[in-house]
Design a protein around this motif. Sequence first.
Motif, PDB file in Angstrom:
ATOM      1  N   GLY A 124       0.805  -1.200   0.000  1.00 42.84           N
ATOM      2  CA  GLY A 124       0.000   0.000   0.000  1.00 42.84           C
ATOM      3  C   GLY A 124       0.842   1.257   0.000  1.00 42.84           C
ATOM      4  N   SER A 125       0.173   2.374   0.083  1.00 42.24           N
ATOM      5  CA  SER A 125       0.865   3.654  -0.018  1.00 42.24           C
ATOM      6  C   SER A 125       1.534   4.069   1.280  1.00 42.24           C
ATOM      7  N   THR A 126       0.842   3.840   2.406  1.00 44.42           N
ATOM      8  CA  THR A 126       1.258   4.457   3.656  1.00 44.42           C
ATOM      9  C   THR A 126       0.884   3.580   4.833  1.00 44.42           C
ATOM     10  N   MET A 171       1.253  10.685   0.321  1.00 47.36           N
ATOM     11  CA  MET A 171       1.110  10.049   1.614  1.00 47.36           C
ATOM     12  C   MET A 171      -0.321  10.188   2.105  1.00 47.36           C
ATOM     13  N   ALA A 172      -0.818   9.144   2.729  1.00 50.21           N
ATOM     14  CA  ALA A 172      -2.138   9.185   3.324  1.00 50.21           C
ATOM     15  C   ALA A 172      -2.021   9.817   4.704  1.00 50.21           C
ATOM     16  N   LEU A 173      -2.679  10.949   4.886  1.00 46.00           N
ATOM     17  CA  LEU A 173      -2.604  11.689   6.135  1.00 46.00           C
ATOM     18  C   LEU A 173      -3.955  11.847   6.812  1.00 46.00           C
ATOM     19  N   HIS A 174      -4.998  11.351   6.193  1.00 50.86           N
ATOM     20  CA  HIS A 174      -6.340  11.498   6.724  1.00 50.86           C
ATOM     21  C   HIS A 174      -6.870  10.149   7.166  1.00 50.86           C
ATOM     22  N   ALA A 214       2.023  10.146  13.151  1.00 53.47           N
ATOM     23  CA  ALA A 214       3.122  10.030  12.207  1.00 53.47           C
ATOM     24  C   ALA A 214       2.720   9.067  11.113  1.00 53.47           C
ATOM     25  N   ALA A 215       3.355   9.197   9.970  1.00 54.31           N
ATOM     26  CA  ALA A 215       3.091   8.309   8.853  1.00 54.31           C
ATOM     27  C   ALA A 215       4.370   8.106   8.064  1.00 54.31           C
ATOM     28  N   VAL A 216       4.451   6.978   7.401  1.00 50.66           N
ATOM     29  CA  VAL A 216       5.602   6.671   6.564  1.00 50.66           C
ATOM     30  C   VAL A 216       5.104   6.169   5.216  1.00 50.66           C
ATOM     31  N   ARG A 217       5.598   6.780   4.156  1.00 47.81           N
ATOM     32  CA  ARG A 217       5.273   6.294   2.826  1.00 47.81           C
ATOM     33  C   ARG A 217       6.062   5.013   2.573  1.00 47.81           C
ATOM     34  N   TRP A 218       5.353   3.966   2.193  1.00 48.48           N
ATOM     35  CA  TRP A 218       5.964   2.656   2.139  1.00 48.48           C
ATOM     36  C   TRP A 218       7.016   2.531   1.059  1.00 48.48           C
TER      37      TRP A 218
END
Length: 127
Positions: free
Chosen positions: A31-33, A107-110, A49-53
């Motif tokens: 997936g994306s994130t 990046m998915a932030l929502h 926090a998030a990380v783009r895969w």
Amino acid sequence: QVQLVESGGGLVQAGGSLRLSCAASGGFFSGSTMGWFRQAPGKERDIVAAVRWSDGSTYYADSVKGRFTISRERANNAMYLQMNSLKPEDTAVYYCAADSVTWRFAMALHERDYDSWGQGTQVTVSS
């Protein structure tokens, strides 16, 4: 969708550290994130926090910048959140989440972008 399991939460004094882990199962994640969200008592669930895969680029909420570090291990379908200098305000249930779509380039932030969620792990920071 993938199945996610968080671990590593607990009780820690202010200034201490915890490391949260998230393990994804059901296949190699593409997936994306992946991201971490938290929900404090009486508050809405917010992204931490998030990380783009694909490339490992990261996002941090302003409240945790400089204190938290998100990382991934793609070979293990794993994601981590190293939390340092913890504050009582960090007390919350922390959720691992994944955006499993492959067509999202940003990046998915929502919260609405994430389709897989762990069960949550409690982090309590005492003063």
